[in-house]
Structure formats: C-alpha cells, structure tokens
Design an enzyme around this catalytic site. Structure first.
Site, PDB file in Angstrom:
ATOM      1  CD  GLU A 168     111.526 -77.058 -32.907  1.00 33.06           C
ATOM      2  OE1 GLU A 168     110.926 -76.046 -32.490  1.00 33.06           O
ATOM      3  OE2 GLU A 168     112.371 -77.673 -32.224  1.00 33.06           O
ATOM      4  CG  ASP A 180     145.968 -50.610  -7.060  1.00 23.44           C
ATOM      5  OD1 ASP A 180     146.311 -49.429  -7.185  1.00 23.44           O
ATOM      6  OD2 ASP A 180     146.125 -51.260  -6.012  1.00 23.44           O
ATOM      7  CG  ASP A 210     116.369 -78.703 -29.217  1.00 24.10           C
ATOM      8  OD1 ASP A 210     116.669 -79.788 -29.735  1.00 24.10           O
ATOM      9  OD2 ASP A 210     115.699 -77.828 -29.787  1.00 24.10           O
ATOM     10  CG  ASN A 223     111.582 -75.712 -28.834  1.00 19.26           C
ATOM     11  OD1 ASN A 223     112.114 -76.316 -29.765  1.00 19.26           O
ATOM     12  ND2 ASN A 223     110.748 -74.703 -29.022  1.00 19.26           N
TER      13      ASN A 223
END
Length: 890
Positions: free
Chosen positions: A702, A326, A731, A727
C-alpha cells in the site's frame, strides 16, 4: 526469635503465657491491638474500570488513537470512527481475559482454619482462628488444620502433613523437644506446627508463636506480592514493532507533505495524502488479530486439558528453555505405593501405582500367584491388620483417609486379594498400641475366627530388628543370626539406594485369650520382612521429559525431599544426565544470587529447598537469559510460579494459591500435558509471525503504491477509507485464519527461540519487503493502465487499484503459510483460510457493486473484461516469487 531452639520454660517466659490458664480476655485484646488479627494481608485490588483503561496503554493502541485524532481533525470521520471501533473491541477482549487476575492472596487467606481450640482463662474454648494471638495455648488432633505457627509442647503420636508448604509428601513426625541445630530448613523443624498444614495422626498442644503475616505462610504471601510480573516476549516484540511503525509513518507523512508542497500541490491535499500513507503504514487490525489468535490458541489448549489464565502467556511457553518442576504431585503422584516386598530371602515386585487395588506381583521377573507364596501373603495381610487408615472409591477415584504409608500397605494387601470385607470378617483387633515417635512403631493384637491370637508390629526396620529374636526364612521362624541380620541390612541398603522408604513387619503368636502389655508385646518378635514404599513417578512424565529435551528444553526438578530420594526419582525419569549436578538447600544458602547464576546451568536437581530457594533458582535462570516455566501444585510453589515467565499449576491437586499465581493450569495434573502446551505455544507464535508477514507485506504494498503515484505525479490510487478497509476487513479475516493454521511437522524438533529474537528474525523482514514491493508494483501498474486509458474517470482507476491490491494480498496469504514456497503445503489443510479468502472476495465485491456503499468507499462497478487484468496482475507477485524459488532449488 528461634522458638524451636527454646525449652518449655524459656518458651512460656518469652511468650508471657501459662500452660494452666492460657491468656486472659484482657491480654488477648491487648495483643490483638498490637499484632492485628490472624489473617494474611490482601494486595491492592485493581478496579474493573482501571483494568479496562489499562487495555489502552499498549503502544500500538496509542498509535491508533493518534491516527484517529488526525483523521477527525482532517474531517475523515468515517476513518476515525472505524479506528475507534477497532480499539474499543480490542480493549473489551483484553478486559474480559484478565478480569479474574490477582486473587493469589485471597486464596492463600482462605487456607487458614476457621476455628481452633484455645485455652482462655483456664477453659478450652472454640474460637475463630483470626482471633488467635501470640501466647495462646492451642490443641489440635487428627484432621485439624493448624491455625497459626505453633511451638509444640505436648505431642502424642503426632504427625503433620506439610506437603503444601515444604513439598514433602510424607507426614512429618512431630515432638516437643527443643532442637539443638541452629540452622535447619523448614521441613526439618520437627517441634513446630505451621499455619495451613494438616494433622494426619495423633494430637498435640502448643503455644502460638506467630500469627498473620508473621507466619511461614505469611512470608510466602509477602514473596507472592513482591514477585514481579514480567511482560511476555510477544508483548516486547509487538512493542518494538509498534515503535518501528510509528517512526515509519511519521517519516512518510513528513516526506509526502514536503515533496508535495515543493511540487506545487496545496497543503491540505498533501496532508491528506500523508495521513493516507500513515494509515497504510500501520496495520490497524494487528492488536485485535493478535488477541483473537491467542484466544483461538486458548480454546485449542482447553481441549488438550490446559486452561490459560493470562492470555499473552500462551506464546511464552513456546520459547521456554527451562522448566523448573516441583517433584511431589507434579512429576510424582503424591500417593505412596509399595513397589517391593522382601521376606524369607525373596523379593517380590509389586506393579501398579496409587491407591487403586490393581497390580500384579512378580518374582524374578515372572508373574506369580500370591496364594502360592506364604511369606508374601503374611506380609500383605499383616500390613492391612496393623493399620488405621481406609481407602474408598469416591466419584471414580480411590481416596485415602489416613496416613499415606498405611495407605500404601493397605493397597498392596488389596492387590493381593485381602479386601476390606475379608480382613474385617476374619480378624478382630483386640488391642492397639499406637505409633509414637519415641518407639517408632505401632502394634496390634488380633484374633482370627479360630481364636488364634497374633501380635503384629510395624515400624522402623532398625528398631524392629532389635526387638526380633527370630526371622521368617525358608518357610519357618529361624534364629535371627548375625548372618541373617547382615543380609537384612544389605536389603535395606539396596532399597534405600532406590529412594524407597522401608517399613518392617514383625509378629509373634500368643495364647488364646492372652493380652500382653505394650512392653511385653513389643519384644521377642519374629522379623517377617520389609516393604519398600515410594511416591511413584507419573508414568507419562519420562516421555514428556524426553520430548522436551528433543525440543531443546531443559527440565529441572525442584523438591523439598532428601537428596537421595530426589536423585533416584530423577534417574528413574531419565532427567539427570551423567554430568548433571544435584544441589541442596544448604549449598543454595552458601551461594549469592550472582554465584548461583554462574553454576546453575549444570544443575538438574535441587533438593531440600525452601520457598525462598525456589524463587532464587528461577531468578538465576532468568538472569542467564532463559525463559523459565515453573510448574507446581503447593502453596510453597506460588511465589516462584508468579516470578517465572510462565507459571504452571496443577488443576486437581493444586492449591488455590498455586492456581491463582499461575498463568496456565493443567486440568488433569499431567506433567505430559505441558508438552502439548509447549507445542501449541510454539505454533501460536509461528502463526503470529505468519500473519505479521501477511499484514506488513500488504502494508508495504500500500505504501509503495502511494509513493510510486507521487513520484510519477499521478493522482492518489487509493483513498484513506479504502486503505483502512483493506487493513481491517480484507486483511483481517485471512490473518485470523492464519492464526488457526496447524503446526508444521518439525515444530517440536526445533530449539527454543532466543528470548531476544526480533519480530523480523529468520528473513521475515526480507520476505515482507520483497512481497510487498511486488504487490505494490502490480497494483500501480494496473492503476496506470486503466487511468491512462481514461484519465477523466479517476474513481474507476482507483477501484481497479483497490481490487488488484485486495486480490494480490489474498493470493499472497497462501504463500505466508510456509517458510519456503506456496506450493509446499496443501491449501485445503486450513479450511478456515479458504473460507476467509472467499469471504474477503465477497466483501470486496459488495463494496464495489453495492450502490449505497460506492460513494462511501469511492468505488464504481468494474467491467468483466477488466477483471482479467485485475486477476492477472494480482497473481504475478506470489507466482513470480514461487517460480524463482523452484528454479533456485533445481
């Protein structure tokens, strides 16, 4: 009905009302029952409980819940509880981020006037605006907010501010005459007053012709509710990733169970191994880490004066290819400013913007003193005297009370040294003839301390030229000859070509004590000069547009203003290239949605547009595959803001409606802030790619460890709880730290990502597989070496595999920071990552050496000598690849 085309008699007949009596209470009740209260309808609200449960509809979350059920069924309750905890925390985070969502219609509703003056049974009565019905006679004056859509039948110097509805910053002069043109845009309907707009001058009387959802504001509310809410590219990519991972997990589970049973293993142990692989295939922490990474990005954006209202939309900015902005209040300041003053054959430039009385005057590019230029002095002083507005400093801001054009003249006068105190102490207004749309001028008679009187008139240049017989030139009043008129008209054309609104000032000295009538005063004047006024661009916008262009982002201006005004502003901002096209509302009406999609790529400016047009424009770009950001601050912007992939509203001048419809609010109303937001959005996406690369490479490692073990007829090197720990914990921390990585130097020199770019684009898939393969090989080799050394102590070999896997992944995380090599970036640039890696190592040591945790995680203490094996094997994957890359470069 087109009430603006009706005369007064037809209007009163159509609405069945009387100008003398108004409506009776009985008739009001009947019409209230028919039309309902004068309120905007609210959309269906989502309860807190449903909003919370909605957080669990994500495909990845459903996969994790399925893993929970399987783990519980097999008796692996620790795994099940861990997964449930992760899912629950992720749900809570998402819930609190979206709690303040759909409030657009409520904010729109609150714009309605609480009370209005209505004629009921012959008497003027103050009533709540929600009780207005079609046919009510209402009156309004300066400062009032219009309570419904009204056909004006009486107008006295009436001007109404409609910028929030149409985007135009200049108040519209209103009248009571019927309009003859059949098809006019909202901003050109000059005999109507619309709900939510503000009276800035004069007064009027009108007949209510639309209430509630049957108003112009109501139509916007309808569009706001029907405008779709699109999922972001990130959500779509993660949905795709989740589906890939679940297919991989299912295939692995079936493969492992089938191979194991064929080899003679029992079904239960093979099913347990299959679940272990499924857990390894799915990065359980990914949804939570994505949420946290986005949240961290939000915190950084707050420091850069951007507030994110919808969490996933942070990333959308990073792939925006179009910014539909705008003009009024976004690219410009929404503060009318005098930039040119012409008098006596000279043109002065005025510096500064807005209502702050700060700015110099230049002539022929040289700064001058106002005191040395009498024509300029008189123009500034007379502009301040013929003026009903006021500017005050409040909370550090200069605020205008009154008409924006008068505010511009007043500010220019104060820049020239004519303070409010000076004007009021040296001059007295004897008489005033207010502005009206028929005369197109305002006149005052003033007296100074020496009792000298002057008639001062300001107004439309063409009108004042007709009323003037002389012109101020070369220090005195000279005959207003045809030659001088031609020169004045040439100056007018020059100012108009720069999209400047021109106001003329004329005067006449009169005798002491003389007070002529309006007719006598407004003739035989001396033309003093012209002031060129514009709503100036924000100073930082030009650079922001340039940087967006370098980033491959097209900026498009969308405005309710006239074509010439929009064109001049666009050129000033260097937004409009030579080949760029301008399209107005009439042209948009003639094109279908499909036809607009074919031509929209060449258009850079849209002028005289309505809210429906803005929605149509955004959709056209989206149909061409663009990710569209829509910025704006008015009510009229809200539907398009909501339809856009990301809506951006202004925090200070923005209406509540625009803010609530948007995903991003710019706290300082600075268009340039969007550039910082885009940069942060791109960086967030790149950081998400980094930790997806990190997490999935770890998961590939893994999976391969487990598959290698099965193919070699070895015991499982890792148990499910160890995989889950890696995991979620090992991680998780480094992945979050990757989400805080600083952007690379060329992030704003790159083209926007393609909206359909997959998660594994730009060789990410290869990097995941190659790194994961080497991590898996290193881990299984460490396991085999220790297991064959002592087959009786399986737990020790599993602990060695666990430690090798963890360290290999923690070294690999530094490789994920760069698209090239682990050595290409300074690791100490991200101290959060250093801290996360050290914390993960510490947690690994706790799991290995803390006795209460050893039986849970199936670990035993590792001897110092075997740590050399673990460290050596862990370093191989990252440094082997880094070495090969360096060799390839050489």
């Amino acid at each position: 009905m087109k009430f603006h085309e009706m005369g007064q008699t037809d209007l009163l007949e159509a609405t069945n009302t009387s100008m003398k009596q108004g409506l009776t209470e009985k008739e009001v009740k009947k019409r209230l029952d028919k039309h309902g209260p004068n309120e905007l309808q609210e959309g269906k609200k989502t309860s807190a409980l449903l909003l919370f449960f909605a957080q669990f509809k994500d495909f990845m979350v459903l996969v994790l819940l399925a893993a929970t059920l399987i783990s519980g069924f097999l008796g692996e309750y620790v795994d099940a509880v861990a997964i449930i905890a992760i899912v629950f925390v992720n749900g809570i985070l998402g819930f609190f981020q979206e709690r303040r969502a759909e409030q657009s219609l409520q904010a729109l509703k609150e714009l309605s006037t609480p009370h209005v003056m209505a004629l009921r049974e012959g008497s003027w009565t103050k009533i709540p605006s929600k009780e207005l019905v079609p046919g009510d006679i209402v009156k309004f004056t300066s400062g009032d907010r219009i309570g419904a859509d009204v056909r004006i039948v009486e107008a006295r110097s009436l001007e109404i501010e409609e910028s929030a509805l149409t985007g135009e910053s200049i108040p519209v002069v209103k009248h009571a005459d019927k309009l003859k043109k059949p098809d006019v845009s909202l901003g050109d309907i000059t005999n109507m007053a619309f709900m939510g707009t503000i009276v800035t001058r004069g007064s009027g009387v009108g007949v209510v012709v639309g209430t509630g959802m049957n108003t112009a504001m109501g139509k916007i509310a309808d569009m706001l509710e029907s405008a779709g809410t699109l999922s972001t590219p990130l959500q779509r990519r993660l949905e795709q990733l989740g589906k890939i991972l679940i297919v991989v997990a299912l295939l692995l589970t079936v493969l492992v169970v089938a191979v194991g049973v064929i080899q003679g293993h029992d079904l239960y142990s093979m099913f347990l191994a299959g679940v272990s692989l499924a857990v390894a295939a799915i990065p359980e922490g990914l949804p939570a880490i994505v949420t946290v990474a986005l949240s961290l990005g939000v915190q950084r954006m707050i420091k850069q004066k951007s507030i994110v209202r919808k969490l996933p939309a942070v990333e959308t900015l990073g792939c925006a290819s179009i910014i539909c902005s705008d003009k009024t209040g976004t690219m410009t300041q929404n503060k009318m400013t005098v930039t040119h003053v012409w008098s006596g054959g000279k043109t002065w430039r005025v510096a500064g913007a807005g209502y702050e009385p700060k700015g110099s005057f230049t002539l022929n590019e040289k700064e001058i003193s106002v005191n040395e230029h009498k024509p300029l002095q008189q123009m500034l002083l007379f502009g301040a005297l013929c003026n009903n507005s006021n500017i005050e400093k409040r909370d550090g801001e200069y605020v205008l009370d009154g008409d924006p054009t008068e505010g511009a003249l007043l500010t220019a006068a104060r820049k020239g040294g004519f303070s409010k105190e000076f004007v009021e102490s040296n001059y007295r207004v004897i008489e005033e003839f207010p502005f009206d749309s028929a005369r197109k001028m305002m006149t005052v008679i003033v007296e100074n301390q020496d009792r000298k009187r002057y008639i001062i008139t300001k107004g439309a240049p063409d009108v004042l030229m007709q009323r003037s017989s002389r012109i101020y030139y070369d220090g005195s009043a000279a005959l207003f000859s045809n030659e001088r008129k031609a020169e004045t008209e040439a100056v007018l054309r020059h100012l108009a070509s720069q999209a400047l609104r021109t106001i003329a000032v004329a005067y006449r000295p009169i005798k002491a004590g003389e007070t002529p009538s309006m007719e006598q005063a407004e003739k035989d004047l001396t033309m003093l000069g012209l002031s060129g006024i514009i709503d100036p661009p924000r100073p930082e916008v030009r650079q922001a547009i340039k940087e967006c262009r370098e980033a491959g982002i097209k900026t498009v201006m969308i405005t309710g203003d006239h074509v010439e005004t929009a064109k001049a502003i666009a050129k000033d901002l260097r937004l409009l290239p030579k080949s760029g096209k301008i399209m107005d509302g009439k042209m948009l009406n003639e094109l279908s949605q499909e036809e607009l999609s074919h031509v929209v790529e060449d258009v850079y400016v849209f002028a005289r547009v309505s809210p429906e047009h803005k929605l149509k424009i955004v959709k056209a770009y989206q149909e061409n595959g663009h990710i569209v950001a829509m910025t704006g601050d008015g009510v009229n912007d809200a539907p398009a803001i909501k339809q856009a992939d990301i809506g951006v509203s202004m925090g200070i001048t923005g209406t509540d409606v625009a803010k609530e419809a948007s995903s991003l609010v710019l706290v300082d109303d600075n268009f340039a802030t969007i550039k910082s937001a885009i940069k942060e959005g791109r960086n967030i996406y790149e950081n998400i790619r980094k930790f997806i690369r990190y997490l999935l490479a770890s998961n590939v490692g893994e999976i391969l460890v487990m598959l290698f073990a099965m193919l070699l007829a070895l015991p499982l090197p890792l148990v499910p709880i160890q995989i889950l720990w890696v995991n979620l914990v090992t991680d998780g921390l480094p992945a979050m730290a990757l989400g805080m990585d600083q952007p690379e130097g060329d992030v704003m020199k790159r083209k926007p990502r393609h909206p359909k770019e997959g998660v594994f684009a730009r060789k990410l898939g290869w990097k995941v597989v190659s790194r994961g393969f080497l991590i898996g090989v290193a881990t299984i080799l460490a396991f085999i070496i220790v297991y064959h050394r002592n087959p009786e102590n399986l737990a020790y070999a599993q602990t060695i595999a666990f430690a090798t896997l963890v360290l290999a992944q923690l070294i690999h995380v530094f490789d994920c920071r760069s698209e090239t090599s682990v050595f290409s970036r300074n690791p100490f640039q991200n101290l959060y990552l250093i801290g996360a890696v050290l914390s993960s190592i510490l947690l690994m040591l706790v799991v290995i050496y803390y006795p209460p945790l050893q039986p849970i995680f199936h670990t035993v203490a590792i001897t110092p000598g075997d740590w050399m094996l673990v460290i050596g094997m862990s370093a191989i994957p990252t440094f082997l690849l880094a070495g090969s890359l360096l060799t390839r470069k050489k």
